[in-house]
Write an enzyme that holds these catalytic residues in place. Structure first.
Site, mmCIF file in Angstrom:
data_model
loop_
_atom_site.group_PDB
_atom_site.id
_atom_site.type_symbol
_atom_site.label_atom_id
_atom_site.label_comp_id
_atom_site.label_asym_id
_atom_site.label_seq_id
_atom_site.Cartn_x
_atom_site.Cartn_y
_atom_site.Cartn_z
ATOM 1 N N TYR A 55 -24.472 45.258 10.698
ATOM 2 C CA TYR A 55 -25.363 44.850 11.922
ATOM 3 C C TYR A 55 -26.604 45.368 11.822
ATOM 4 O O TYR A 55 -26.895 46.271 11.501
ATOM 5 C CB TYR A 55 -24.600 45.375 13.134
ATOM 6 C CG TYR A 55 -25.207 45.092 14.267
ATOM 7 C CD1 TYR A 55 -25.396 43.893 15.054
ATOM 8 C CD2 TYR A 55 -25.730 46.148 15.222
ATOM 9 C CE1 TYR A 55 -26.040 43.383 16.188
ATOM 10 C CE2 TYR A 55 -26.373 45.768 16.565
ATOM 11 C CZ TYR A 55 -26.337 44.749 16.959
ATOM 12 O OH TYR A 55 -26.940 44.309 18.025
ATOM 13 N N LYS A 85 -32.021 55.084 16.632
ATOM 14 C CA LYS A 85 -31.124 56.072 17.078
ATOM 15 C C LYS A 85 -31.855 57.486 17.206
ATOM 16 O O LYS A 85 -32.522 57.915 17.955
ATOM 17 C CB LYS A 85 -29.913 55.843 16.394
ATOM 18 C CG LYS A 85 -29.162 54.621 16.568
ATOM 19 C CD LYS A 85 -27.913 54.368 16.371
ATOM 20 C CE LYS A 85 -27.239 53.078 16.241
ATOM 21 N NZ LYS A 85 -26.795 52.598 17.594
ATOM 22 N N ASP A 88 -31.444 49.311 6.325
ATOM 23 C CA ASP A 88 -31.293 49.629 7.537
ATOM 24 C C ASP A 88 -30.689 50.921 7.588
ATOM 25 O O ASP A 88 -29.256 51.126 7.514
ATOM 26 C CB ASP A 88 -30.651 48.776 8.206
ATOM 27 C CG ASP A 88 -30.483 48.711 9.516
ATOM 28 O OD1 ASP A 88 -30.589 49.927 10.002
ATOM 29 O OD2 ASP A 88 -30.312 47.423 10.292
HETATM 30 C C1 LIG Z 1 -27.513 49.811 11.606
HETATM 31 C C2 LIG Z 1 -27.987 49.008 12.779
HETATM 32 N N1 LIG Z 1 -29.107 48.323 12.738
HETATM 33 C C3 LIG Z 1 -29.852 47.965 13.826
HETATM 34 C C4 LIG Z 1 -29.429 48.190 14.824
HETATM 35 C C5 LIG Z 1 -29.961 47.759 16.401
HETATM 36 O O1 LIG Z 1 -30.487 48.784 17.014
HETATM 37 P P1 LIG Z 1 -30.964 48.650 18.520
HETATM 38 O O2 LIG Z 1 -29.615 48.742 19.302
HETATM 39 O O3 LIG Z 1 -31.798 49.807 18.726
HETATM 40 O O4 LIG Z 1 -31.664 47.316 18.796
HETATM 41 C C6 LIG Z 1 -27.970 49.059 15.103
HETATM 42 C C7 LIG Z 1 -27.470 49.195 16.568
HETATM 43 O O5 LIG Z 1 -26.615 49.708 16.605
HETATM 44 C C8 LIG Z 1 -27.532 49.610 13.993
HETATM 45 O O6 LIG Z 1 -26.463 50.351 13.879
#
Ligand SMILES: Cc1ncc(COP(=O)(O)O)c(C=O)c1O
Length: 438
Positions: free
Chosen positions: A158, A279, A251
């Protein structure tokens, strides 16, 4: 014991949730599904959400006064636990001077420098307000740099909810069983190829002969539950990106600052071209970043023509919270987090007894899978007994433990989860396993 013996749909202990229930009723009239982010609704574990009044250290307190040991911790943003005094003091100091300026501040320079010290690839960074924006920006930079459009992502990963990154995504999409979101233009979806995680042949097949702008991966995937790379797979992805001239994006929204000072890149020794952070980099306030070397980051305006902007980007409160949080994250903190997560993982596995349950863990995160062996990919995660996981979570909540309400998410123990909290969690988990066996 087989999971077919597990009782589903009932809870053997109950708590007063009258106020949460009344708020949920009101919320559903004015907020879709009553929540501002889907997994919070707790549908996947067959119950309604709890409304939270406040957090203290490792605990959440709901509007009915029930206390829970919190293993969501704002989905990993709160590595120091709730309302850490140093973080609150930093936010209060910053807030006293004004909440947002839409102009550069000293704090954001200090934060970029601190991230660079921890993560060598982060020679520069550009802040955003969410991980979604940061991942979207990383893709835009990769496309601008390569002059190509196609991107490759892994099934079950994700990267936020931007159009091009929603295909076969983990987290809430895996939880709700949504493979492709309505509302994403077909032309945008067509530029995203999806590959099974831990499958080198599939990666070669998808990237061969294709003009790939970027391969984006969670180096420690945690959005189909925690499913680490098999031995050598990350190195393979790195080499493949180089062979096909694609930008490799890691990511690390979850793993960054959590699994080590320098995140998963440090633990695995595999370095990406671009990093996406989120985060923890907001210390519990909205902030995220895309980071990398000047030749990529300076494609962004105002140096280059690749456009990216944000009214609240680099918000001074979030920056203050981030700096205070990173200050807490020294080598001793990482050793503690690792040792406590190991103890929690071992305790949960033992509590499961003869049930077909496995626990995957890394420092600061874990997933309790309702399957004999931890999955290797999204298909494996989908084969877990999510209904049994849901029944167990309902029992945990009834015993004062707040787990991620989906089989496809990770638990986030924080520095506030000490030995006493872990012991209480394992005891509650054992009772909850016993209850679902009945
Ligand atoms: C690995 C990863 N990338 C991107 C995101 C997206 O971040 P946000 O919820 O701050 O938009 C998340 C959210 O949980 C994530 O776990």
């Amino acid at each position: 014991m087989s999971v077919s013996n597990i009782v589903r749909g009932t809870v053997t202990a109950t708590r007063n949730e009258t106020r949460s229930a009344a708020l949920f009723e009101r919320a559903r009239g004015v907020i879709p599904g009553g929540v501002n982010s889907p997994v919070r609704a707790m549908r996947a574990i067959g119950r309604d959400p709890l409304f939270i009044e406040r957090g203290e250290g490792a605990e959440l307190i709901d509007v009915d006064g029930n206390r829970y040991l919190d293993y969501v911790c704002s989905w990993g943003a709160l590595v120091a636990g709730h309302a850490h005094p140093d973080v609150l003091a930093a936010i209060a100091r910053a807030a006293a001077g004004g909440t947002s300026f839409g102009a550069p501040t000293p704090g954001e320079v200090a934060l970029a420098e601190e991230v660079g010290r921890r993560m060598p690839v982060a020679q520069m960074l550009r802040m955003t307000s969410s991980g979604t924006e940061a991942a979207m920006t990383a893709i835009r930079i990769a496309r601008a740099h390569t002059g190509r459009e196609r991107i490759v992502k892994f099934a079950g990963a994700y990267h936020g909810h931007s159009d091009g990154l929603l295909a076969v995504a983990g987290s809430g999409l895996a939880t709700a069983g949504i493979p492709a979101s309505p509302g994403v233009p077909a032309a945008v979806a067509a530029e995203t190829a999806v590959v099974a995680w831990n499958d080198p042949e599939a990666l070669v097949e998808v990237t061969s002969g294709a003009r790939v702008a970027a391969i984006i991966a969670e180096p420690l995937p945690a959005n189909m539950g925690l499913v680490p790379a098999a031995e050598g797979f990350l190195e393979f992805v790195r080499a493949r990106a180089d062979e096909c001239g694609a930008v490799l994006i890691f990511d690390e929204v979850i793993s960054g600052f959590r699994v080590a000072r320098g995140g998963a890149s440090e633990r695995t020794g595999v370095t990406p071209d671009l990093l996406v952070l989120g985060k923890i980099i907001g210390g519990g306030l909205p902030a995220a970043a895309v980071a990398g070397p000047p030749e990529l980051l300076e494609l962004l305006a105002p140096v280059g023509e690749t456009y990216q902007a944000g009214t609240l980007s680099g918000n001074p409160l979030a920056v203050a919270a981030a700096l205070a949080t990173l200050e807490l994250l020294d080598d001793a903190a990482y050793a503690t987090l690792e040792q406590r997560t190991a103890a929690l993982a071992a305790g949960l596995r033992e509590a499961a007894g003869e049930l077909p349950v496995s626990v995957a863990w890394a420092p600061g995160l874990l997933t309790v899978f309702f399957s004999m062996r931890p999955p290797r990919d999204l298909l494996g995660a989908q084969r877990c007994d999510a209904a049994a996981y849901g029944a167990w979570c309902r029992e945990l909540l009834a015993r004062g433990v707040y787990p991620p309400p989906s089989q496809f998410e990770a638990w986030f123990p924080s520095l506030a989860h000490g030995p006493a909290e872990i012991e209480r969690t394992v005891a509650a988990a054992a009772d909850a396993f016993a209850a679902i066996r009945r």
